[in-house]
Design a protein around this motif. Structure first.
Motif: not given
Lengths: 472, 411
Positions: B134-135, B137, B167-168, B170, B196-199, B225-226
């Motif tokens: 999570r969070d 990169a 979540r978020h 990357k 959510e928000g992951a890449s 928003n992923s």
């Protein structure tokens, strides 16, 4: 002729928003019972006094029809009951050559369709199919002098059996699909055109098809042959009155464009919304010949129609230009097929569709290039507009490319009417309704501009009618 | 790194217990295998009349009479720089270490739609798990390699890979599937889940040996928003059928499915992509380039489905085919099924050979004919490869394509 009381009863059946939804009281010389049997086919052939070979073809096709399964792809055809259809209806004893001899009730129908006026103005020939037989037929004398044959198909079989025998079923074999087999078994009416070598028919030949009787099938068979270096433009319009029961239209249209000739075939299909329109249309284009299908689909409950062009020899060219409008309860499953069998052949498809009020418009197409066919160019473009959230649009193209030396492109877009365009037109004083109608007319314009003037005017009127109340 | 049991198990119902035991799985995992086996027995075999199987024979993937190849994947990092914290491990280890990511298997799922997916789940014999924190990169791409070594009997390999982007988080993950020569049926399953928000950038390199038939299924779930980028790289194998599906389940999700196939010899590639827009405001972009040499055959089927109510969808799909030989054959079926109106959906497909204008230009600049052709093919691949982020990844992929091109064109 319909009397006042039946007229009143019929009026009740008429749905107000379909302007061709009038219907005459039925008064036929022969109307077959429902359902299809071997005996009925023999009866049809006997009434028509056909040669033995045609009866044999019909009976063989009947067997093929019974053995073929219903198509499982495409539109939902589960509503068709083959046992609940009249397969043959003939309204009067013989094809008329003079307008005055046409029975009054048929004239009434045609008057409402505006055919005589159109003919008086500038039509080359009118061949209006009222149910299964062509009842009115004329051709201008100068065309006859040129040797152009423009007859109903039954007449052609009587007068030119050898030409018919040579080409009948050579483009669309009876076993092509279930509905082509059905048509081959029970076909009646349709047009036959033969244009001799080098003759260019410079005014369009026209026919108007109309289904009148309830629960009846219309199985016209059209065959057009253009000899080397000739040209013809053929136009058909289709309309049916509104009955509470569904009916079936399963035509077969075969075009043969011999070396250096050109055929343009224009259809404006405006069947009422209870007609299953399942049509097989195919052309063969030989050396340096060109075939164009101009295909407008506005009416019917379900249409499945994919005009095809087989590019047989070098230099052949094919074009399909089509529009589809799917409104409430309609599924327009239309498209085009281009089969490149020879080198240096080219094809173009432009398809435009609109779906509205829960209607569904589908493009289904094929571009096929055989291994020996090199230097091919093909371009397919499909544009679709969806006017409301309930409606649906699909694109199902197949490209099957067996040669390396080709340039083939396919593009498709689906979107709604642009907000900016509507806003701009409204800022110039148009109502939202008029703005959207104008955008839709503009969307169809590449199609409309290919039509003769009176058809273009009629099409714009039909679109306006379909578009009424599209806002809010 | 790569290991395989000497005593390969037969592909039969009784083998699933031994397989589960050998792979050291918890009891609920064996239960999950049993459910999958029941589904496998129950589900019908695919038929040639089905749209998805019209151009590739489904009976090529019949597992009868094969023995199970068990492979443990190798993990490493691409490029240079600081080592990253370990985020991946073999699938069977993750069952015990990260049970939270396997709720579906522990709670009676999943429901199988296809016989081959059930086959994979019943006799699963490899695969990997990756959890993107999570969070965070992750800078360097994580590479997972599955290599099936040479063996005697006709083999079967069923890896399952699961990647969870929290979540978020990357990351970039590259998964490479290869095998030695010999008769092998490989049916990998990949599922990607982005919270959510992951890449995630995910690259699947299909570089099987010449005797391998591969049936690949990739499913991705995208929450709000992923962002997902998938690249399917089709290089090896005799026959490949792949189903790649993106499910956009949260608003604002963005999926990009890229494909690059270089087919040569008698290779056959048949890839289906599907973008499912279930909710509003999603965007998807598909770009699939196929180059075909010798008597190879490729099929691309792409569908964009927009469900009722999925307004403001923006979807694009493009398939390009470069035919390098007179005997090559390419099919393209790009579809749209749109049930909402406030959308912008487009697709395109092209078929070309060497562009003569390009070739002429390159020759006028002094390039030999063969070099000009290589340059044109390289450009055709670069268009796709350059959509990915990360210089080490792009360089590695360009090298793979280069090798395949040289092997196919000769010198």
């Amino acid at each position: 002729m319909a009397d006042a009381s039946t007229e009143a009863a019929i009026v009740q059946q008429i749905r107000s928003d379909y302007q061709y939804g009038f219907s005459d009281a039925e008064d036929y010389v022969f109307k077959s019972g429902k359902g299809l049997t071997r005996e009925l086919i023999m009866e049809i052939s006997r009434i028509k006094q056909e040669p033995e070979w045609m009866l044999e073809i019909r009976l063989k096709a009947f067997e093929v029809f019974k053995s073929k399964p219903m198509p499982t792809w495409g539109a939902d055809l589960s509503g068709i009951d083959f046992d609940d259809i009249h397969y043959y209806v003939r309204p009067s004893e013989k094809a008329e050559t003079d307008w005055d001899d046409v029975p009054e009730y048929i004239k009434n129908t045609f008057d409402r369709l505006g055919i005589p006026e159109a003919e008086r103005k500038f039509l080359a020939g009118v061949s209006a199919q009222y149910e299964s037989e062509v009842v009115y037929h004329s051709i201008r004398e100068d065309l006859e002098k040129l040797g152009v044959i423009f007859l109903d198909m039954d007449g052609a079989l009587r007068q030119f059996p050898e030409i018919v025998r040579q080409y009948f079923g050579t483009v669309i074999p009876m076993a092509d699909n279930k509905f082509a087999a059905l048509n081959t078994a029970v076909w009646s009416g349709g047009s036959f055109i033969y244009v001799p070598e080098g003759v260019k028919v410079d005014i369009p030949l026209q026919a108007y098809f109309r289904i009148n009787a309830q629960s009846m099938g219309q199985f016209e068979r059209t065959l057009i042959i253009t000899a080397p270096g000739s040209f013809v433009h053929y136009i058909e319009g289709c309309t049916a009155p509104v009955y509470s029961k569904d009916s079936l239209h399963a035509a077969v249209v075969e075009l043969i464009a011999l070396e250096g000739s050109k055929i343009r075939y224009t259809t404006i299909q405006n069947w009422s919304n209870n007609v299953y329109n399942l049509v097989t249309k195919r052309a063969k284009a030989f050396r340096n010949a060109a075939v164009e299908w101009i295909d407008g689909n506005l009416g019917s409950k379900i249409t499945m129609k994919y005009p095809a062009i087989f590019l047989m020899e070098e230099g052949a060219r094919g074009e399909v230009l089509s529009i589809a409008f799917a409104g409430k309860g309609q599924h327009q499953d239309a498209g085009a097929k281009m089969v490149h069998l020879a080198p240096h052949t080219s094809s173009t498809v432009l398809s435009k569709s609109i779906s509205k009020d829960g209607g569904r418009a589908s493009y289904r197409g094929l571009v096929k290039v055989l291994p020996k066919a090199e230097k091919i160019r093909s371009n397919v473009r499909c544009d679709a507009l969806i006017l409301d959230p309930e409606s649906r649009s699909d694109t199902y193209p197949t490209m099957d490319i067996g040669n390396q030396d080709v340039h083939i492109g396919h593009e498709a877009t689906v979107s709604k009417v642009g907000d900016e365009q509507v806003f701009y037109l409204m800022s110039r004083g148009l109502s939202e309704d008029d703005a959207i109608t104008m955008i839709v007319n503009g969307f169809f314009e590449p199609f409309t501009k290919e039509l003769p003037l009176e058809y273009a005017v009629e099409l714009n009127r039909l679109i306006k009618l379909e578009m009424e109340g599209s806002v809010g | 790194m790569t290991t395989m049991a000497d005593d390969m198990l037969n592909l039969e119902p009784a083998s699933i217990e031994a397989l589960s035991r050998q792979m050291g799985e918890p009891d609920w995992a064996l239960e999950a295998r049993r459910r999958a086996l029941a589904a496998f027995v129950e589900l019908p075999c695919p038929e040639r009349t089905q749209e998805a199987w019209r151009r590739t024979r489904p009976d090529l993937f019949d597992p009868q009479g094969r023995r199970i190849a068990r492979v443990t994947p190798a993990f490493d990092l691409l490029g240079e720089g600081e080592p990253e914290p370990p985020v991946g491990m073999p699938f069977e280890q993750a069952l015990s270490h990260e049970p939270g990511d396997f709720q579906d298997l522990r709670q009676g799922g999943p429901v199988f739609q296809e016989k081959d997916s059930a086959m994979n789940a019943a006799w699963r014999s490899g695969g990997a798990w990756v959890g993107i924190p999570r969070d965070r990169a992750l800078g360097r791409p994580l590479r997972i390699a599955h290599e099936v070594p040479a063996f005697q009997a006709p083999g079967a390999f069923f890896p399952h890979t699961r990647i969870v982007g929290r979540r978020h988080g990357k990351a970039t993950v590259v998964e490479s599937f290869g095998s030695a020569e010999g008769d092998l049926l490989a049916a990998p399953v990949v599922d990607l889940h982005l919270e959510e928000g992951a890449s995630l950038q995910y690259v699947l390199v299909s570089r099987w040996g010449e005797g391998t038939r591969a049936l690949t299924r990739l499913q991705a779930r995208l929450e709000r928003n992923s962002q997902l980028k998938v690249l399917f790289l089709g290089l090896g194998g005799a026959t490949t059928k792949a189903f790649l599906t993106g499910n956009l389940e949260g608003e604002g999700a963005k999926s990009e499915f890229l494909g690059l196939v270089f087919a040569s010899g008698g290779q056959h590639f048949d890839v289906d992509t599907l973008q499912n827009h279930h909710v509003p405001a999603g965007s998807s972009d598909v770009l699939f380039n196929c180059a075909l040499n010798q008597a190879s055959h490729s099929v691309f089927t792409g569908n964009i489905f927009v469900a009722p109510g999925a307004q403001k969808t923006d979807a694009y799909q493009k398939n390009r085919n470069l035919l390098l030989s007179g005997k090559a054959h390419a099919d393209s079926i790009p579809k749209l099924e749109i049930l909402a109106n406030d959308v912008r959906c487009t697709h395109g497909a092209t078929f070309t050979t060497y562009d003569q204008d390009q070739q002429f230009y390159l020759q006028s600049r002094g390039l030999q004919d063969a070099d000009a052709r290589r340059l044109i093919i390289t450009g055709f691949f670069q268009e796709v490869i350059e959509r990915l982020e990360g210089p080490s990844l792009v360089a590695w992929l360009a090298g793979l394509m280069q090798d395949k091109m040289e092997a196919s064109l000769g010198t």
